[in-house]
Enzyme design. Structure first.
Site, PDB file in Angstrom:
ATOM      1  N   THR B  28       0.844  -1.199   0.000  1.00 20.28           N
ATOM      2  CA  THR B  28       0.000   0.000   0.000  1.00 20.28           C
ATOM      3  C   THR B  28       0.879   1.249   0.000  1.00 20.28           C
ATOM      4  O   THR B  28       2.083   1.184   0.255  1.00 20.28           O
ATOM      5  CB  THR B  28      -0.906   0.041   1.247  1.00 20.28           C
ATOM      6  N   ASP B  29       0.255   2.387  -0.294  1.00 17.01           N
ATOM      7  CA  ASP B  29       0.975   3.656  -0.194  1.00 17.01           C
ATOM      8  C   ASP B  29       0.124   4.678   0.562  1.00 17.01           C
ATOM      9  O   ASP B  29      -0.976   4.352   1.032  1.00 17.01           O
ATOM     10  CB  ASP B  29       1.401   4.168  -1.578  1.00 17.01           C
ATOM     11  N   ALA B  30       0.636   5.889   0.690  1.00 14.63           N
ATOM     12  CA  ALA B  30      -0.025   6.903   1.515  1.00 14.63           C
ATOM     13  C   ALA B  30      -1.333   7.406   0.902  1.00 14.63           C
ATOM     14  O   ALA B  30      -2.051   8.178   1.530  1.00 14.63           O
ATOM     15  CB  ALA B  30       0.929   8.075   1.787  1.00 14.63           C
TER      16      ALA B  30
END
Lengths: 152, 152, 152, 152
Positions: B28-30
């Protein structure tokens, strides 16, 4: 197996070398912070820059260049890693990865790290490395390691 | 250089093989979604499972096992990749990566992909591969590739 | 969906911006080269440095700072990516990622890239981006994008 | 800060849960083995599967579902990680990640891990986790953690 014995200080002045890097967006996670696994790449990048700074670039170590040509290529395999995450890093933070070498034996050495950003300690870490030859078998460290850092 | 010519369909029925995987939190990312770079690992994982399913596991291809032992080890280097991200993936999604091989020549082949989750197309992709030997030099594809997929 | 229309040149002089980075050991694979998925992080790092260079750092775009505060935070989601791998990169290579923006619409833009090392083109790439708000819904690009790059 | 106190055993029988995964080619490095940073994603994947197996899937923990809805979403932030790499993993290895929970306090818990492949211990690890709310602030662990694992 070697066990980590270094105690990483939270004072940058205790480290002879620091490498500055910037966190990537790809390294963030859904908590909005830098994912903890990315720190291992930061430690590695700092080790690589340190070896370059002392005149033993890691690609030359791996190729068996220089005084160690007779011995053939070497890798500094990671035997152990320990990280304490004290305060999160975020996207686009500039991080100073300070490090010092210690606990050198004939075949292993350790590295202590402090990661700081904005003047604050964000993480500390220790890695333990074992010298291996091109086929992954344990090997003696290059002579310059003992000369540079001392050996127990 | 080979240029991608396959058009990946959004209908799973157009693909002879599908591999199910689950997204990781580390991917996942921000933005709270799966980072786009993770999709390339998903495509690769599906290719590896496909080769296993047809009796040519990639580790054997790389080792030069079986009928191709005389030819030595082979890698299917990625020459080109193209991904269209249609709808985001999130942490813990189960993803079906469907694929089909096409555009086989003596030294290259292409793979078309559909990534779907929850019954919806999330992404389509094409990769172009070139056969290389153990030193990274272009090499002819193993005979079974032409037999299995046909060659132009 | 937007489709890539830019043709990335192999001449660095065709690009208004270049960012230099160094490949990491963590990005290598068992073929002894940089794994193809790492290139997507290189493209992203170059985009981030470009936005900083033109006075619109991406963390400010995401936070909705500056002239766009009223509009709230924005992300430039990746809608499509295409990479052509021309010659491998290796551990410790210094890579110049050149880029230029093009094909700007009210909600999307494209970026063309050239990755070169040792004076040679190693890869070219195109990414297509769509502006989204903090909840991932399509949104108009900040006004400065059209001013800076023109809009169709 | 919490300090790891668990001693991970090398006997799979000492662990109540195991998750099998397969290493990816993208996780290899130029030493021809699985890069050490990939192990952190393996530990995380195993934790996620364990939480699912005991009826508390991590996406529900993060969303604040179920009995903990009143408390809002929770994350189990990684405060500390330690890995001992005993024998390398290679591409396409099937790895059993065994784990057990321990050292539960009101706000933290620890996890001990054994990674084995081909009937051999390849690595052991410990992670220390702290419960945080949706804004990253320390928070009490959901009630089910104490019930399930006991609290000091």
């Amino acid at each position: 197996m070697a066990r980590q014995s270094l105690q990483p200080s939270r004072d940058p002045a205790d480290y002879p070398f620091a490498h500055r890097l910037r966190t990537r967006f790809a390294e963030t996670d859904a908590m909005g912070i830098i994912h903890h696994a990315a720190y291992l790449a930061y430690l590695e990048e700092a080790r690589v820059e340190y070896l370059r700074a002392i005149g033993h670039p890691y690609h030359a170590v791996r190729a068996g260049d220089g005084e160690d040509r007779a011995a053939g290529g070497r890798d500094f395999a990671v035997l152990e890693v320990s990280v304490q995450f004290r305060k999160p890093l975020h996207f686009d933070d500039e991080v100073d990865v300070s490090l010092r070498i210690g606990a050198v034996t004939g075949t292993t050495f350790q590295v202590a790290y402090l990661l700081s950003a904005g003047g604050e300690a964000r993480a500390t870490a220790v890695t333990v490395h074992g010298c291996v030859d091109g086929r992954g078998r344990p090997a003696r460290l290059p002579a310059w390691v003992a000369e540079e850092f001392g050996a127990a």
